[in-house]
Design an enzyme around this catalytic site. Structure first.
Site: not given
Ligand code: FAD
Length: 535
Positions: A139, A286, A423, A432, A466
């Site tokens: 994100g 997910c 998330d 996701t 998904c």
């Molecule tokens: P993330 O990509 O997790 O990024 C969060 C970031 O915040 C990280 O880089 C972390 O280091 C940083 N952070 C955390 N705490 C701090 C802090 N205190 N200060 C600064 N930075 C911080 N999605 C799909 O669409 N299709 C799929 O098939 C799918 N399969 C999946 C399978 C698995 C096993 C998993 C684990 C996930 C899957 N997902 C899937 C879900 C998807 O990966 C996540 O929903 C998505 O990555 C969310 O993005 P985000 O930016 O919210 O969080």
């Protein structure tokens, strides 16, 4: 060139071109100070080019380069030396902001009280950005890229301590022996969009009333707008005995990069026994991933003729196989095909890896709770999940700890200059990467509107996807929005999402990773045009 005169001696501007120098010379400027490192942007003239053009006009040129947020004492000393000459000076960087901060710091050193041209927030030369994004995961990076696509001059900082960025949807495929783990990771530095400052630290707290975040080293970063994209917390400790036994004793999880290969190792070596797959209470990222691990494992055992000697169990804290009923029939057929025994309302609470035993808290129909024990030869655990602690404990969280945003605009419901996606938010969509892909353009579009003193104009419809890997080579592609409304990308004749298809497998195995790395994280908003808001 937009010149701001800070006092009789000193002026600042954004990038200066060689043609602009004549105007500065005519204004009596004697020294040009460049605060920009070379090669920050492709259209930026080198310092050498500026220096030689300035000297041709009788001016000196001095290079004091630093990136936003990395100003230190040596920079202050260099500018102080120039100021002490009393000569008329013009400084430039990408926007003029670095020059202004450096000037303020140099004057503070010289203990003068004059603060012409400075706002209170940057008078102490604290790092200041138009937009600070917390979290450089899916994100955070997608939003930074989408913002710069709309307003290329924005000063954007991404704050994240992680050296490595992961394509987490690939981990199911790693656990299924399809992808190499290495293909799901890239260095963070290679993904930070050009022009964005990466602050390599964890955020420890928010101070929204003062428009700042507090970092782990207790320093502060100030912003005009904040975007929270910090993902969620995998709460391994919530299951007694789990952290100690992960990665050994047949205990694995596709929810961690270093463990997904162990899933495949266990699956490919298993010849007989009992395999358990667990799913914790919602919300999780997910929601299909716990059962995807089961399908790909059982498919391997079926194809190897081992399924008669392997018992497959699915322990689910919830009460249904999948939250959107249209996909349940196809998934149920696969559970039957793999002879998987389904245990609903069973929540994993304790595990003893060495003894190969797991315990589940199970709610009876009369509300009574009992502990159910099962032995295992391998167990795939999906950990309990919650909002990150620093979000949960902040004033930006809702009662459950998630970042409280409007489900359509993604603007915080109580603090107007705070936004969120991914998330970490309290929206009811499936957590996701597919959701993030749709959210980032919505957030960027709405935030840019608000910067222009307009109302948010586009709405996120709750889209999430998904891809349920029911067997190697076939996927049930669940795509739905708020309220479980089906939102298929393709017409039914091309891909019926409620049935297993090869096309969806090709999409997951080949197309989506490329879309992620080369489009989504670079601000190319392929098939994600946001809908106009109804508001
Ligand atoms: P993330 O990509 O997790 O990024 C969060 C970031 O915040 C990280 O880089 C972390 O280091 C940083 N952070 C955390 N705490 C701090 C802090 N205190 N200060 C600064 N930075 C911080 N999605 C799909 O669409 N299709 C799929 O098939 C799918 N399969 C999946 C399978 C698995 C096993 C998993 C684990 C996930 C899957 N997902 C899937 C879900 C998807 O990966 C996540 O929903 C998505 O990555 C969310 O993005 P985000 O930016 O919210 O969080």
């Amino acid at each position: 060139m937009n010149i701001t005169i800070l006092n009789e001696q000193f002026s600042i501007s954004d990038q200066v071109s060689t043609q602009d120098l004549k105007q500065l010379a005519d204004q009596g400027v004697k020294v040009i100070v460049c605060n920009r490192p070379d090669d920050e942007a492709s259209d930026q003239p080198s310092f050498a080019a500026i220096k030689s053009a300035a000297e041709a006009l009788g001016m000196e040129a001095v290079h004091v380069p630093f990136t936003a947020g990395s100003m230190d004492q040596s920079h202050v000393d260099q500018l102080s030396e120039q100021l002490a000459t009393g000569k008329r000076i013009h400084a430039y960087c990408r926007t003029g902001n670095r020059c202004k901060n450096l000037w303020a710091a140099s004057r503070k050193e010289g203990s003068t009280n004059e603060t012409a041209g400075l706002s209170p927030s940057n008078s102490a030369a604290k790092p200041q950005y138009d937009v600070v994004i917390v979290g450089a995961g899916s994100g955070g990076i997608a939003t930074a890229a989408s913002l710069l696509k709309r307003k290329s001059h924005l000063r954007v900082a991404l704050v994240d301590p992680a050296e490595v960025h992961y394509y987490q949807p690939g981990w199911t495929m790693v656990g299924g022996g399809v992808f190499d783990a290495e293909s799901t990771r890239r260095s963070m530095s290679s993904l930070i969009p050009k022009g964005v400052t990466w602050i390599k630290q964890a955020v420890e707290g928010f101070a929204p009333e003062a428009n700042k975040v507090i970092l782990a080293d207790k320093s502060e970063v100030h912003y005009d707008y904040l975007v929270v994209a910090a993902g969620l917390k995998l709460d391994w400790e919530a299951v007694e005995g789990l952290p100690e036994t992960l990665g050994k004793n047949g205990v694995t999880s596709n929810y961690r990069y270093n463990l997904a290969p162990y899933t495949w190792e266990l699956v490919s070596q298993m010849k007989g026994g009992k395999a358990l797959f667990t799913q914790p209470p919602m919300p999780i990222k997910c929601a299909g991933a716990p059962q995807k691990a089961l399908y790909l494992s059982a498919d391997q055992w079926l194809k190897k003729g081992l399924l008669d000697s392997i018992e497959v169990h699915f322990y689910n804290a919830g009460g249904v196989l999948f939250g959107v009923k249209d996909y349940v029939p196809a998934l149920s057929r696969y559970m039957e095909k793999y002879r998987a025994q389904l245990h609903f309302s069973h929540n994993l609470t304790k595990i003893d890896g060495e003894a190969r035993k797991a315990w589940f808290s199970c709610k009876g129909e009369d509300g009574s709770e009992q502990l159910v024990e099962s032995d295992f030869d391998m167990i795939h655990v999906c950990p309990p999940q919650c909002a990150p602690d620093f979000v949960r404990s902040s004033s930006l969280a809702d009662e459950a700890g998630w970042l409280e945003v409007d489900p359509q605009t993604l603007q915080h419901t109580r603090v107007a200059n705070v936004w969120g996606l991914g998330d970490v938010t309290n929206t009811s969509n499936a957590k996701t990467m597919a959701a993030v892909r749709k959210q980032a353009p919505v957030l960027a579009e709405n935030l840019c509107k608000v910067m222009d003193n307009k109302e948010p104009a586009v709405a996120y419809d709750g889209y999430g996807s998904c891809p349920l890997t029911v067997e190697r080579g076939k996927i049930v592609l669940a795509e739905f929005g708020y309220g479980g409304k089906l939102l298929p990308t393709f017409p039914k004749w091309l891909n019926d999402g409620t049935k297993p298809t090869r096309l969806a497998w090709e999409l997951k195995a080949k197309v989506l990773p490329a879309v992620y790395w080369h489009a989504m994280l670079k601000g190319h908003e392929w098939l994600t045009a946001p809908a106009e808001s109804e508001a």
